[in-house]
Scaffold this motif. Structure first.
Motif, PDB file in Angstrom:
ATOM      1  N   THR A  79       7.879   0.345  -1.514  1.00  0.00           N
ATOM      2  CA  THR A  79       7.221  -0.927  -1.842  1.00  0.00           C
ATOM      3  C   THR A  79       7.443  -1.980  -0.768  1.00  0.00           C
ATOM      4  N   ARG A  80       8.287  -1.698   0.219  1.00  0.00           N
ATOM      5  CA  ARG A  80       8.642  -2.706   1.230  1.00  0.00           C
ATOM      6  C   ARG A  80       7.923  -2.416   2.548  1.00  0.00           C
ATOM      7  N   ARG A  81       6.602  -2.594   2.528  1.00  0.00           N
ATOM      8  CA  ARG A  81       5.811  -2.358   3.736  1.00  0.00           C
ATOM      9  C   ARG A  81       6.103  -3.385   4.822  1.00  0.00           C
ATOM     10  N   ASP A  82       6.660  -4.540   4.414  1.00  0.00           N
ATOM     11  CA  ASP A  82       7.011  -5.537   5.418  1.00  0.00           C
ATOM     12  C   ASP A  82       8.299  -5.166   6.151  1.00  0.00           C
ATOM     13  N   LEU A  83       9.037  -4.173   5.648  1.00  0.00           N
ATOM     14  CA  LEU A  83      10.295  -3.771   6.265  1.00  0.00           C
ATOM     15  C   LEU A  83      10.230  -2.381   6.891  1.00  0.00           C
ATOM     16  N   LEU A  84       9.180  -1.616   6.579  1.00  0.00           N
ATOM     17  CA  LEU A  84       9.078  -0.228   7.043  1.00  0.00           C
ATOM     18  C   LEU A  84       7.864  -0.040   7.939  1.00  0.00           C
ATOM     19  N   PRO A  85       7.939   0.897   8.886  1.00  0.00           N
ATOM     20  CA  PRO A  85       6.727   1.283   9.619  1.00  0.00           C
ATOM     21  C   PRO A  85       5.691   1.845   8.650  1.00  0.00           C
ATOM     22  N   GLU A  86       4.426   1.673   8.975  1.00  0.00           N
ATOM     23  CA  GLU A  86       3.353   2.049   8.054  1.00  0.00           C
ATOM     24  C   GLU A  86       3.357   3.543   7.755  1.00  0.00           C
ATOM     25  N   ALA A  89       6.081   4.279   5.162  1.00  0.00           N
ATOM     26  CA  ALA A  89       5.732   3.719   3.852  1.00  0.00           C
ATOM     27  C   ALA A  89       4.666   4.562   3.161  1.00  0.00           C
ATOM     28  N   ASP A  90       3.671   5.031   3.934  1.00  0.00           N
ATOM     29  CA  ASP A  90       2.604   5.851   3.344  1.00  0.00           C
ATOM     30  C   ASP A  90       3.167   7.148   2.764  1.00  0.00           C
ATOM     31  N   GLU A  91       4.107   7.757   3.467  1.00  0.00           N
ATOM     32  CA  GLU A  91       4.679   9.009   2.972  1.00  0.00           C
ATOM     33  C   GLU A  91       5.566   8.777   1.751  1.00  0.00           C
TER      34      GLU A  91
END
Length: 539
Positions: A79-86, A89-91
């Motif tokens: 849920t933390r797309r602002d903290l993770l590479p895209e 996050a998608d995986e």
């Protein structure tokens, strides 16, 4: 340490090596002596295979192989797309409801064992293929003999030993960290792990989840913001839960939500309002609100309604914690750093001997650069990380009872920004918090509190009667009276003096402070002054 825990450690090591998770570690900016370790790890001497999985896929599969505790960690990160590479996050989003299911034969056998009846005796139709599968359980669609469309949730078999061994290692690591690091002791890692142990074991009891769902459904009965499906208690057991089947759009399916012309701004704002309503109005909040558990109704896209499932993890706060959080939020967004520092000291989060001016300056240093951005661009996740950086200097302690709240807030913020990137969390929350603070000290609430005290009078009367009977019929074996009548009068006068002093302090704060929240202290101040004056002058 049990043999199973030792085997589990080797299992974790094999998974790390299999998916080469050490690559993710060594990609970080580490000291040279840590980076040098990679040259002595034997498995790094083996040539890499072609067409290797992406780093996100490797991390997802590793967490998936390691079991429910690690899967839940991945769900939070997703849920933390602002903290993770895209790509990562998608995986990790695939962990929310697409964990590989266990065999349907085992599920059916467990359901029949729990219900004490054959599937055909309870259900008109039962779909063998699972509808969805998560870290702790999977669900099957079915239809009751009475015609209701339902889902049947069944706990994965054999989870407790795995969870137990994982928790054993977590406790060992937490104890080592507390023993070796003063910084780690401030985070109370052992208490945090103990709290998580209780939470995850509670989640294995589906009767507890059924009770939580029923309570949350009552809290939002007739609400246009949230719908919670009905529980069919006749068919609920510790490892089986039967509840109403819902039909909606998964909250992360942005394309479908856009096709049905969902009001995304209203949807995101309602998510924030739901969070604060659960935390402050009800003190009973859904604490596992990752996107796999949240759907959106298709009935009225212009007036969107959330549908919540999987209430296995819920949280609650004491009135003191509620008040503390509300005041901190108000002070934080007004940039009143001195008040934030004072509230931390008053609540015991930092030692009482902390120098207020120095602590205020440290908080200002952390927060002021953030507020150079518009409120809608401020990430609570980043704020929390920056604030924790001040912990080492001022011995700020993490409160274990707020871990669930912090996790839920991170979920809500990540979800809200995904739905509507322009979301201004503060402008959505401020009116609710202001209204809640006013209601806490309103005459109606004070009268309600007084009523609850009056209800205790019969109990107090019985205690007083028993005490008077013992005093009127003294016995050699009885202890001496706790106080004399004269001492009682002086004690009441001392209490009255204390109430008078407290009333004066509150009244002074009310007249001198510009804080909106302090304006709500007028009623308590008046009551304290009146009660104190009465106790002092009474004969």
């Amino acid at each position: 340490m049990s043999l199973l825990a030792v085997r589990r450690l080797f299992r974790i090591q094999r998974v790390v090596i299999r998916y080469r998770l050490d690559d993710l570690l060594f990609a970080l900016p580490l000291p040279w002596w840590l980076l040098a370790v990679r040259f002595v790890l034997p498995w790094r001497w083996i040539p890499r295979r072609k067409n290797e999985l992406t780093r996100g896929a490797r991390l997802r599969l590793a967490l998936q192989d390691l079991g429910p505790i690690f899967i839940k960690f991945g769900q939070l990160l997703s849920t933390r797309r602002d903290l993770l590479p895209e790509d990562i996050a998608d995986e990790l989003m695939l962990l929310q409801d697409r964990v590989p299911p266990f065999e349907s034969e085992k599920a059916i056998a467990l359901i029949e064992s729990q219900l004490g009846a054959k599937i055909s005796q309870v259900f008109t139709r039962f779909d063998v293929a699972p509808l969805a599968s998560a870290s702790v359980a999977q669900v099957h669609a079915a239809q009751l003999k009475t015609g209701e469309e339902v889902v049947v949730k069944v706990v994965r078999p054999g989870l407790k030993p795995i969870i137990g061994s994982d928790l054993a290692w977590l406790f060992i690591l937490a104890k080592i960290a507390e023993r070796l690091s003063a910084d780690a002791r401030l985070l109370h890692p052992v208490d945090v792990v103990a709290d998580y142990e209780k939470t995850i074991y509670d989640e294995l009891d589906l009767l507890r989840e059924a009770a939580n769902s029923s309570q949350l459904r009552r809290n939002f009965e007739g609400s246009t913001m949230l719908y919670v499906p009905q529980v069919y208690w006749d068919w609920c057991r510790p490892k089986v839960l039967v509840m109403e089947r819902i039909y909606g759009v998964q909250v992360t399916d942005l394309a479908t939500l856009a096709d049905q012309r969902t009001d995304m701004k209203k949807l995101a704002e309602r998510g924030v309002e739901l969070f604060f309503t659960q935390v402050f109005r009800d003190s009973f909040f859904h604490a596992d609100m990752h996107p796999g558990n949240i759907f959106v109704s298709t009935v009225a896209p212009w007036d969107p309604q959330y549908i919540a499932i999987d209430c296995g993890i819920v949280g609650s706060l004491t009135p003191e914690d509620q008040d503390y959080l509300a005041r901190n939020l108000f002070a934080f967004f007004k940039r009143d750093y001195r008040r934030v520092a004072q509230l931390h000291i008053d609540s015991g989060w930092v030692p009482a001997e902390t120098k207020l001016n120095e602590f205020e300056a440290a908080i200002r240093t952390v927060c002021e650069p953030i507020f150079e951005k518009p409120l809608k661009d401020i990430s609570f996740g980043q704020v929390l990380m920056r604030l924790f950086q001040t912990a080492r200097r001022f011995n700020m302690e993490v409160q274990p009872q707020l871990v669930l709240l912090q996790k839920t807030l991170l979920n809500i913020e990540g979800l809200g920004r995904q739905l509507y990137p322009e979301l201004d969390l503060w402008s959505t929350a401020q009116p609710f918090l202001e209204r809640w603070m006013r209601e806490r000290v309103s005459p109606k609430t004070l009268i309600g509190n007084l009523q609850s005290q009056v209800e205790q009078i019969p109990h107090l009367a019985n205690m007083t009667r028993d005490l008077l009977e013992r005093l009127s019929q003294p016995h050699a074996a009885d202890p001496p009276p706790p106080y004399s009548n004269r001492g009682d009068h002086w004690a009441l006068r001392l209490i009255g003096a204390g109430l008078l002093a407290g009333g004066v302090v509150l009244a002074t704060a009310h007249t001198q402070s510009g804080d909106e929240l302090m304006a709500f202290s007028a009623w308590p101040a008046v009551l304290m002054l009146v009660a104190g004056l009465y106790l002092v002058v009474r004969r």
